[in-house]
Enzyme design. Structure first.
Site, PDB file in Angstrom:
ATOM      1  N   THR A 123       0.816  -1.211   0.000  1.00 31.75           N
ATOM      2  CA  THR A 123       0.000   0.000   0.000  1.00 31.75           C
ATOM      3  C   THR A 123       0.853   1.267   0.000  1.00 31.75           C
ATOM      4  O   THR A 123       1.983   1.250   0.517  1.00 31.75           O
ATOM      5  CB  THR A 123      -0.909  -0.004   1.251  1.00 31.75           C
ATOM      6  N   ASP A 124       0.285   2.356  -0.493  1.00 29.27           N
ATOM      7  CA  ASP A 124       0.984   3.653  -0.413  1.00 29.27           C
ATOM      8  C   ASP A 124       1.037   4.162   1.024  1.00 29.27           C
ATOM      9  O   ASP A 124       1.804   5.074   1.340  1.00 29.27           O
ATOM     10  CB  ASP A 124       0.307   4.687  -1.340  1.00 29.27           C
ATOM     11  N   GLU A 125       0.222   3.562   1.935  1.00 29.94           N
ATOM     12  CA  GLU A 125       0.182   4.058   3.316  1.00 29.94           C
ATOM     13  C   GLU A 125       1.492   3.838   4.060  1.00 29.94           C
ATOM     14  O   GLU A 125       1.730   4.459   5.092  1.00 29.94           O
ATOM     15  CB  GLU A 125      -0.952   3.388   4.102  1.00 29.94           C
ATOM     16  N   TYR A 150      -2.078  -0.536  11.008  1.00 27.99           N
ATOM     17  CA  TYR A 150      -2.214  -1.212   9.712  1.00 27.99           C
ATOM     18  C   TYR A 150      -0.999  -0.926   8.829  1.00 27.99           C
ATOM     19  O   TYR A 150      -0.347  -1.844   8.317  1.00 27.99           O
ATOM     20  CB  TYR A 150      -3.500  -0.758   8.996  1.00 27.99           C
ATOM     21  N   LYS A 154       1.982  -3.401   7.327  1.00 28.45           N
ATOM     22  CA  LYS A 154       2.263  -3.581   5.895  1.00 28.45           C
ATOM     23  C   LYS A 154       3.724  -3.204   5.597  1.00 28.45           C
ATOM     24  O   LYS A 154       4.385  -3.851   4.782  1.00 28.45           O
ATOM     25  CB  LYS A 154       1.316  -2.725   5.041  1.00 28.45           C
TER      26      LYS A 154
HETATM   27  P1  NAD Z   1      -9.834  -7.342   2.089  1.00 26.74           P
HETATM   28  O1  NAD Z   1      -9.840  -6.995   3.546  1.00 26.74           O
HETATM   29  O2  NAD Z   1     -11.033  -7.037   1.279  1.00 26.74           O
HETATM   30  O3  NAD Z   1      -9.532  -8.899   1.904  1.00 26.74           O
HETATM   31  C1  NAD Z   1      -8.543  -9.565   2.609  1.00 26.74           C
HETATM   32  C2  NAD Z   1      -8.678 -11.046   2.318  1.00 26.74           C
HETATM   33  O4  NAD Z   1      -7.618 -11.736   3.018  1.00 26.74           O
HETATM   34  C3  NAD Z   1      -9.991 -11.661   2.809  1.00 26.74           C
HETATM   35  O5  NAD Z   1     -10.526 -12.538   1.834  1.00 26.74           O
HETATM   36  C4  NAD Z   1      -9.600 -12.430   4.057  1.00 26.74           C
HETATM   37  O6  NAD Z   1     -10.418 -13.546   4.332  1.00 26.74           O
HETATM   38  C5  NAD Z   1      -8.175 -12.865   3.710  1.00 26.74           C
HETATM   39  N1  NAD Z   1      -7.355 -13.106   4.906  1.00 26.74           N
HETATM   40  C6  NAD Z   1      -7.205 -12.297   5.985  1.00 26.74           C
HETATM   41  N2  NAD Z   1      -6.405 -12.896   6.893  1.00 26.74           N
HETATM   42  C7  NAD Z   1      -6.032 -14.095   6.355  1.00 26.74           C
HETATM   43  C8  NAD Z   1      -5.212 -15.150   6.807  1.00 26.74           C
HETATM   44  N3  NAD Z   1      -4.617 -15.108   8.016  1.00 26.74           N
HETATM   45  N4  NAD Z   1      -5.034 -16.226   6.017  1.00 26.74           N
HETATM   46  C9  NAD Z   1      -5.643 -16.281   4.779  1.00 26.74           C
HETATM   47  N5  NAD Z   1      -6.446 -15.328   4.315  1.00 26.74           N
HETATM   48  C10 NAD Z   1      -6.642 -14.221   5.093  1.00 26.74           C
HETATM   49  O7  NAD Z   1      -8.538  -6.640   1.505  1.00 26.74           O
HETATM   50  P2  NAD Z   1      -8.340  -5.877   0.121  1.00 26.74           P
HETATM   51  O8  NAD Z   1      -8.874  -4.516   0.248  1.00 26.74           O
HETATM   52  O9  NAD Z   1      -8.772  -6.749  -0.971  1.00 26.74           O
HETATM   53  O10 NAD Z   1      -6.744  -5.753   0.113  1.00 26.74           O
HETATM   54  C11 NAD Z   1      -5.957  -6.802  -0.433  1.00 26.74           C
HETATM   55  C12 NAD Z   1      -4.493  -6.444  -0.261  1.00 26.74           C
HETATM   56  O11 NAD Z   1      -4.224  -5.209  -0.916  1.00 26.74           O
HETATM   57  C13 NAD Z   1      -4.058  -6.248   1.182  1.00 26.74           C
HETATM   58  O12 NAD Z   1      -2.767  -6.766   1.329  1.00 26.74           O
HETATM   59  C14 NAD Z   1      -4.052  -4.746   1.358  1.00 26.74           C
HETATM   60  O13 NAD Z   1      -3.111  -4.353   2.331  1.00 26.74           O
HETATM   61  C15 NAD Z   1      -3.632  -4.294  -0.016  1.00 26.74           C
HETATM   62  N6  NAD Z   1      -4.094  -2.973  -0.422  1.00 26.74           N
HETATM   63  C16 NAD Z   1      -5.425  -2.676  -0.391  1.00 26.74           C
HETATM   64  C17 NAD Z   1      -5.857  -1.439  -0.848  1.00 26.74           C
HETATM   65  C18 NAD Z   1      -7.316  -1.057  -0.862  1.00 26.74           C
HETATM   66  O14 NAD Z   1      -7.629   0.085  -1.179  1.00 26.74           O
HETATM   67  N7  NAD Z   1      -8.238  -1.959  -0.549  1.00 26.74           N
HETATM   68  C19 NAD Z   1      -4.925  -0.498  -1.301  1.00 26.74           C
HETATM   69  C20 NAD Z   1      -3.571  -0.832  -1.272  1.00 26.74           C
HETATM   70  C21 NAD Z   1      -3.174  -2.082  -0.857  1.00 26.74           C
HETATM   71  O1  DAU Z   2      -4.127   3.968   0.544  1.00 27.00           O
HETATM   72  C1  DAU Z   2      -4.349   2.590   0.428  1.00 27.00           C
HETATM   73  C2  DAU Z   2      -5.220   2.108   1.562  1.00 27.00           C
HETATM   74  O2  DAU Z   2      -6.537   2.553   1.284  1.00 27.00           O
HETATM   75  C3  DAU Z   2      -5.198   0.592   1.743  1.00 27.00           C
HETATM   76  O3  DAU Z   2      -3.906   0.178   2.079  1.00 27.00           O
HETATM   77  C4  DAU Z   2      -6.194   0.150   2.816  1.00 27.00           C
HETATM   78  O4  DAU Z   2      -6.241  -1.259   2.891  1.00 27.00           O
HETATM   79  C5  DAU Z   2      -7.567   0.679   2.437  1.00 27.00           C
HETATM   80  O5  DAU Z   2      -8.491   0.370   3.453  1.00 27.00           O
HETATM   81  C6  DAU Z   2      -7.514   2.197   2.234  1.00 27.00           C
HETATM   82  O6  DAU Z   2      -7.243   2.869   3.485  1.00 27.00           O
HETATM   83  P1  DAU Z   2      -7.973   4.243   3.878  1.00 27.00           P
HETATM   84  O7  DAU Z   2      -7.939   4.404   5.346  1.00 27.00           O
HETATM   85  O8  DAU Z   2      -7.454   5.373   3.059  1.00 27.00           O
HETATM   86  O9  DAU Z   2      -9.468   3.893   3.343  1.00 27.00           O
HETATM   87  P2  DAU Z   2     -10.899   4.200   3.956  1.00 27.00           P
HETATM   88  O10 DAU Z   2     -11.899   3.871   2.912  1.00 27.00           O
HETATM   89  O11 DAU Z   2     -11.071   3.591   5.300  1.00 27.00           O
HETATM   90  O12 DAU Z   2     -10.862   5.770   4.127  1.00 27.00           O
HETATM   91  C7  DAU Z   2     -10.663   6.626   3.006  1.00 27.00           C
HETATM   92  C8  DAU Z   2     -10.642   8.054   3.514  1.00 27.00           C
HETATM   93  O13 DAU Z   2     -11.968   8.388   3.941  1.00 27.00           O
HETATM   94  C9  DAU Z   2      -9.756   8.277   4.726  1.00 27.00           C
HETATM   95  O14 DAU Z   2      -9.209   9.573   4.652  1.00 27.00           O
HETATM   96  C10 DAU Z   2     -10.698   8.174   5.905  1.00 27.00           C
HETATM   97  C11 DAU Z   2     -12.007   8.717   5.340  1.00 27.00           C
HETATM   98  N1  DAU Z   2     -13.243   8.125   5.892  1.00 27.00           N
HETATM   99  C12 DAU Z   2     -13.340   6.774   5.964  1.00 27.00           C
HETATM  100  C13 DAU Z   2     -14.481   6.185   6.455  1.00 27.00           C
HETATM  101  C14 DAU Z   2     -14.595   4.678   6.575  1.00 27.00           C
HETATM  102  C15 DAU Z   2     -14.291   8.945   6.247  1.00 27.00           C
HETATM  103  O15 DAU Z   2     -14.204  10.185   6.148  1.00 27.00           O
HETATM  104  N2  DAU Z   2     -15.423   8.355   6.732  1.00 27.00           N
HETATM  105  C16 DAU Z   2     -15.557   7.009   6.869  1.00 27.00           C
HETATM  106  O16 DAU Z   2     -16.627   6.549   7.362  1.00 27.00           O
END
Ligand code: NAD
Ligand code: DAU
Length: 336
Positions: A123-125, A150, A154
């Protein structure tokens, strides 16, 4: 090719498996997933009878299950993680366990199985927080500075992947991407929460002053970026992936959703800010573009419209998930 996909029942993983099976029907895909609250087999129901797809219900922290699933695979695409920042603030332990230890267990098994590529989704985080109004962007050379449990977990996983590359010669690649949005997104993250709340006639909670900035990447574009890295990227390389070129604040993007769904700004509810809330993310994806020829295929408006249409047409997918997440919502949004 034989791919082992971890976390394939989650948001990005399920989109990636659909994408891969469609574009590489000759490949075999094993989906290794624990099915935590975020994992959902319904997202892959259409693939159940596909002979080139198999589901393994197991935990990445279990070395025996991982070793047995890893054998015979060429490529690992590692998505499995705890992914929600707000949940990491309420309970960091499982984030360290899954994201750091789980990754190390996978790396050991990947070395032993001599996989050709271990691709780690990050992630960019991990890069921390940029100043609001600055023109700075994260790229492959940005130093790590994670600020939430989180993102710290990562960052730890990225470091251990690189350590296995340097120390043991594991052929790895890493992508650090921005906020994904699109189909099959668990309705606790901002976009699916906003869209489903509006469908239910509820307000959209916006943290703090709403001026925090995120980069938004349509999930299908993320899938094509991972494909480009797997097919054309070099082992030992990192790529940063984003979807936008301009900043857009949370409140601006929520207003776009309100407009596309025909609601007024009265449906915004400003709530207490997230502790340690990163102010701004922006991603420079020049390397992806210049070296691998990748660029996002949709604008934010197009991606949002597709996402809104999908949630309108798939209430049966998200309603039960929202029901089950009520305990978390009550804990997280105490003031509502
Ligand atoms: P998600 O939370 O939707 O899904 C995570 C999946 O991993 C689920 O299916 C869960 O059952 C599985 N999982 C969790 N713990 C596990 C374990 N111990 N063993 C096996 N499976 C397990 O996540 P996502 O949003 O699809 O993100 C996927 C990946 O991308 C993550 O590594 C996350 O850090 C990264 N990422 C997500 C975002 C985003 O915006 N969603 C952005 C950047 C990076
Ligand atoms: O940047 C990549 C990341 O993006 C991933 O690594 C994470 O897995 C993914 O969950 C996401 O993280 P964020 O914290 O940025 O996503 P979220 O959707 O939770 O929040 C997006 C922005 O919106 C953040 O600035 C917080 C804000 N927010 C979020 C929620 C849930 C609100 O203002 N209200 C809300 O209810």
């Amino acid at each position: 090719m034989k791919l082992l996909v971890t976390g394939g029942a989650g948001f990005i993983g399920s989109n990636f498996i659909h994408f891969w099976v469609k574009n590489h029907p000759e490949d075999q895909v094993v989906n290794f997933d624990k099915l935590t609250y975020a994992g959902n087999k319904e997202s892959l129901k259409d693939l159940e009878s596909n002979p080139n797809y198999r589901f393994v219900h197991a935990d990445i922290t279990d070395p025996t299950a991982v070793a047995s699933a890893m054998a015979g695979h060429d490529i690992v695409v590692h998505f499995a993680a705890e992914s929600h920042v707000d949940r990491s603030i309420l309970g960091p332990g499982v984030f360290l366990q899954t994201n750091v230890i789980g990754t190390q267990v996978l790396l050991d098994a990947a070395l032993k199985a001599q996989v050709k590529r271990f691709h780690h989704i990050s992630t960019d985080e991990v890069f921390g927080s940029l100043e609001l109004g600055s023109s700075e962007k994260f790229d492959e050379h940005t130093p790590y500075d994670p600020r939430s449990p989180y993102s710290a977990s990562k960052a730890g996983s990225d470091h251990i992947v690189r350590a296995y590359g340097e120390t043991y010669g594991l052929p790895y690649s890493i992508t650090n991407c921005s906020n994904n949005y699109g189909e099959f997104h668990f309705p606790e993250k901002l976009f699916p929460l906003a869209i489903t709340n509006l469908i239910e006639g509820k307000k959209v909670p916006v943290y703090g002053d709403g001026l925090n900035v995120r980069d938004w990447l349509y999930v299908q574009d993320h899938c094509s970026a991972i494909e480009a890295v797997l097919l054309k990227g070099k082992a030992g390389e990192t790529y940063t992936i984003g979807g936008l070129k301009e900043d857009v604040s949370n409140v601006e993007v929520v207003k776009k959703i309100l407009q596309l769904m025909g609601h007024s700004e009265d449906m915004i509810e400003y709530v207490k800010d997230r502790p340690g809330h990163d102010r701004r993310y922006a991603v420079d994806w020049t390397k992806m573009n210049e070296e691998l020829g990748w660029s996002p295929s949709v604008t934010l408006e197009e991606g949002l419209q597709r996402t809104i249409d999908w949630y309108k047409n798939n209430e049966a997918w998200w309603k039960p998930l929202k029901e089950k997440a009520q305990g978390f919502f009550q804990q997280n949004y105490k003031s509502l």
